[in-house]
Design a protein around this motif. Structure first.
Motif, short mmCIF file in Angstrom:
data_model
loop_
_atom_site.label_atom_id
_atom_site.label_comp_id
_atom_site.label_asym_id
_atom_site.label_seq_id
_atom_site.Cartn_x
_atom_site.Cartn_y
_atom_site.Cartn_z
N TYR A 1 120.58 -33.57 -13.07
CA TYR A 1 119.33 -33.71 -13.82
C TYR A 1 118.63 -35.02 -13.46
CZ TYR A 1 116.11 -34.29 -17.75
OH TYR A 1 114.99 -34.50 -18.51
N GLY A 2 119.42 -36.08 -13.33
CA GLY A 2 118.86 -37.37 -12.98
C GLY A 2 118.17 -37.35 -11.62
N LYS A 3 118.73 -36.60 -10.68
CA LYS A 3 118.13 -36.51 -9.35
C LYS A 3 116.74 -35.88 -9.39
CE LYS A 3 122.56 -36.39 -6.95
NZ LYS A 3 123.52 -35.60 -6.15
N LYS A 4 116.49 -35.09 -10.43
CA LYS A 4 115.18 -34.44 -10.56
C LYS A 4 114.18 -35.30 -11.32
CE LYS A 4 117.25 -29.80 -10.72
NZ LYS A 4 117.42 -28.59 -11.57
N THR A 5 114.68 -36.24 -12.13
CA THR A 5 113.80 -36.94 -13.06
C THR A 5 113.66 -38.44 -12.82
OG1 THR A 5 115.64 -37.22 -14.62
CG2 THR A 5 114.24 -35.27 -14.89
N LEU A 6 114.67 -39.07 -12.20
CA LEU A 6 114.64 -40.52 -12.05
C LEU A 6 113.85 -40.94 -10.82
CD1 LEU A 6 118.35 -41.39 -12.94
CD2 LEU A 6 116.34 -41.69 -14.38
N HIS A 7 113.41 -42.19 -10.84
CA HIS A 7 112.68 -42.75 -9.71
C HIS A 7 113.59 -42.77 -8.48
CE1 HIS A 7 110.32 -45.52 -7.27
NE2 HIS A 7 109.32 -45.35 -8.11
N LYS A 8 113.01 -42.49 -7.32
CA LYS A 8 113.81 -42.39 -6.09
C LYS A 8 114.57 -43.66 -5.78
CE LYS A 8 111.07 -38.80 -3.81
NZ LYS A 8 110.24 -38.45 -2.64
N GLU A 9 114.02 -44.83 -6.17
CA GLU A 9 114.71 -46.09 -5.88
C GLU A 9 116.08 -46.15 -6.56
OE1 GLU A 9 112.08 -49.20 -7.09
OE2 GLU A 9 111.27 -49.45 -5.08
N ILE A 10 116.16 -45.59 -7.77
CA ILE A 10 117.42 -45.62 -8.52
C ILE A 10 118.47 -44.74 -7.85
CG2 ILE A 10 118.48 -45.08 -10.75
CD1 ILE A 10 115.84 -45.77 -12.06
N LEU A 11 118.01 -43.72 -7.13
CA LEU A 11 118.94 -42.77 -6.51
C LEU A 11 119.46 -43.27 -5.17
CD1 LEU A 11 116.79 -39.54 -7.04
CD2 LEU A 11 118.33 -40.62 -8.65
N LYS A 12 118.81 -44.30 -4.62
CA LYS A 12 119.07 -44.70 -3.24
C LYS A 12 120.45 -45.33 -3.06
CE LYS A 12 116.84 -48.24 -1.70
NZ LYS A 12 115.74 -49.11 -1.26
N ASP A 13 121.26 -44.73 -2.20
CA ASP A 13 122.55 -45.29 -1.81
C ASP A 13 122.69 -45.16 -0.31
OD1 ASP A 13 123.78 -46.20 -4.20
OD2 ASP A 13 124.19 -44.14 -4.78
N SER A 14 123.19 -46.21 0.32
CA SER A 14 123.46 -46.16 1.75
C SER A 14 124.68 -45.28 2.00
CB SER A 14 123.71 -47.57 2.28
OG SER A 14 124.26 -47.52 3.58
N PRO A 15 124.70 -44.54 3.11
CA PRO A 15 125.88 -43.71 3.42
C PRO A 15 127.13 -44.52 3.69
CG PRO A 15 124.32 -43.73 5.26
CD PRO A 15 123.63 -44.37 4.10
N VAL A 16 127.01 -45.85 3.83
CA VAL A 16 128.19 -46.67 4.16
C VAL A 16 129.02 -47.01 2.92
CG1 VAL A 16 127.01 -47.66 6.15
CG2 VAL A 16 127.02 -48.91 3.99
N TYR A 17 128.53 -46.67 1.72
CA TYR A 17 129.35 -46.91 0.54
C TYR A 17 129.18 -45.77 -0.46
CZ TYR A 17 125.20 -48.39 -2.13
OH TYR A 17 123.98 -48.42 -2.76
#
Length: 238
Positions: free
Chosen positions: A208-224
Motif C-alpha cells: 500500500y505504501g508503494k502506491k501512496t508514499l512519495h517516491k523519495e521515501i521508497l528509494k533504496d539502492s540495490p547494494v543494501y
C-alpha cells in the motif's frame, strides 16, 4: 526511551526500532510533534524547532503525574532516540544551543523558506537552553544540525551514539554529519556507506505504501537491504 520523528514524519516511522528496543527490555514512548507530521503540518510552526524538546519535557512531566507509568519507568534513566530533525531535537534537549540559528535557517531552501519569511521570523527562542537533565543518553540517526556551532555541540556532555550516512541526500554529510562526527563527543559512531538513503531509516514499505508514499521515501539502492540495515542499526542501538 523517547523517540522523536523527522520533519513531516510520524511517531510510527521508526516502529522497526521501537519494536527491537521493547524486545530488549526497554519502555518506549514515540510522540507526534504538533504541526510537523504528515497529516498535521504547518511550515511556520514546524520551523519553531525549539517546540520539539519542549514536547518531550512536557511528556516526561505528564508521566510524573501518572502512578501507573511511574511504576514501570525510572525517570533517572531516560534515553532519547531522534531521526533527522528528531536528531536535532536531541541536540537541544541534550544541552546544545543553536547559537547560529539565523545562519542555519538560510540553508532551508528545500523547505520553501524565503528570506522574507526569515526576516519576519522571531529566532530569539532558538538561543535558549532546552536541556532536560532527565535525559541521560542519546542515539541520533542522521541528525540535522542547523545553527549548531562546534562550541555548542561540545556543550552536550551526556553519552551519545551517532549514526550518519556518508551520502545523505537530504542532510548533506559535509554540513551535518561531518560537523557532528568532528565536534560532538560521540561515545559510539556508525558511518553508513554513501549509497544509504536518508529515508532508509524509515519503516520498510508495504504494498500500500508503494502506491501512496512519495517516491523519495521508497528509494533504496540495490547494494543494501532496508530490513537488514534496520537489524544492524537495532543491534547497534541496543
Amino acid at each position: 526511551l523517547l523517540i522523536s520523528h523527522g520533519h513531516k514524519g510520524s511517531r510510527r516511522d521508526a516502529s522497526w526500532l521501537a519494536r527491537a528496543l521493547v524486545q530488549s527490555g526497554y519502555v518506549v514512548a514515540a510522540i507526534d510533534h504538533h504541526k510537523d507530521t504528515r497529516s498535521n503540518h504547518d511550515l511556520l510552526t514546524a520551523l519553531c524547532f525549539w517546540n520539539r524538546p519542549m514536547d518531550l519535557t512536557f511528556l516526561l512531566n505528564q508521566f510524573e503525574k501518572e502512578d501507573w507509568v511511574m511504576e514501570k519507568i525510572d525517570l533517572n534513566r531516560v534515553g532519547f532516540v531522534g531521526y533527522s530533525l528528531g536528531g536535532m531535537t536531541g541536540l537541544a534537549i541534550g544541552g546544545g544551543i543553536a547559537k547560529n540559528a539565523a545562519g542555519g535557517f538560510e540553508k532551508l531552501s528545500h523547505y520553501s523558506v524565503s528570506k522574507e519569511m526569515l526576516k519576519a521570523f522571531d529566532l530569539s527562542p532558538a538561543i535558549k537552553s532546552y536541556k532536560d537533565p532527565r535525559i541521560k543518553a542519546m542515539l541520533l540517526l542522521c541528525p540535522a544540525a542547523f545553527g549548531y556551532t562546534p562550541d555548542s555541540l561540545k556543550e552536550i556532555k551526556i553519552p551519545t551514539a551517532l549514526v550518519v550516512a556518508a551520502g545523505d541526500e537530504v542532510l548533506p554529510f559535509k554540513e551535518h554529519g561531518k560537523q557532528l562526527v568532528e565536534h560532538l563527543n560521540a561515545v559510539k559512531l556508525k558511518v553508513l556507506r554513501k549509497e544509504v538513503s536518508h529515508y532508509a531509516f524509515m519503516n520498510c514499505v508495504s504494498a500500500y505504501g508503494k502506491k501512496t508514499l512519495h517516491k523519495e521515501i521508497l528509494k533504496d539502492s540495490p547494494v543494501y537491504n532496508r530490513a537488514k540495515l534496520h537489524r544492524d542499526i537495532s543491534a547497534f542501538a541496543v
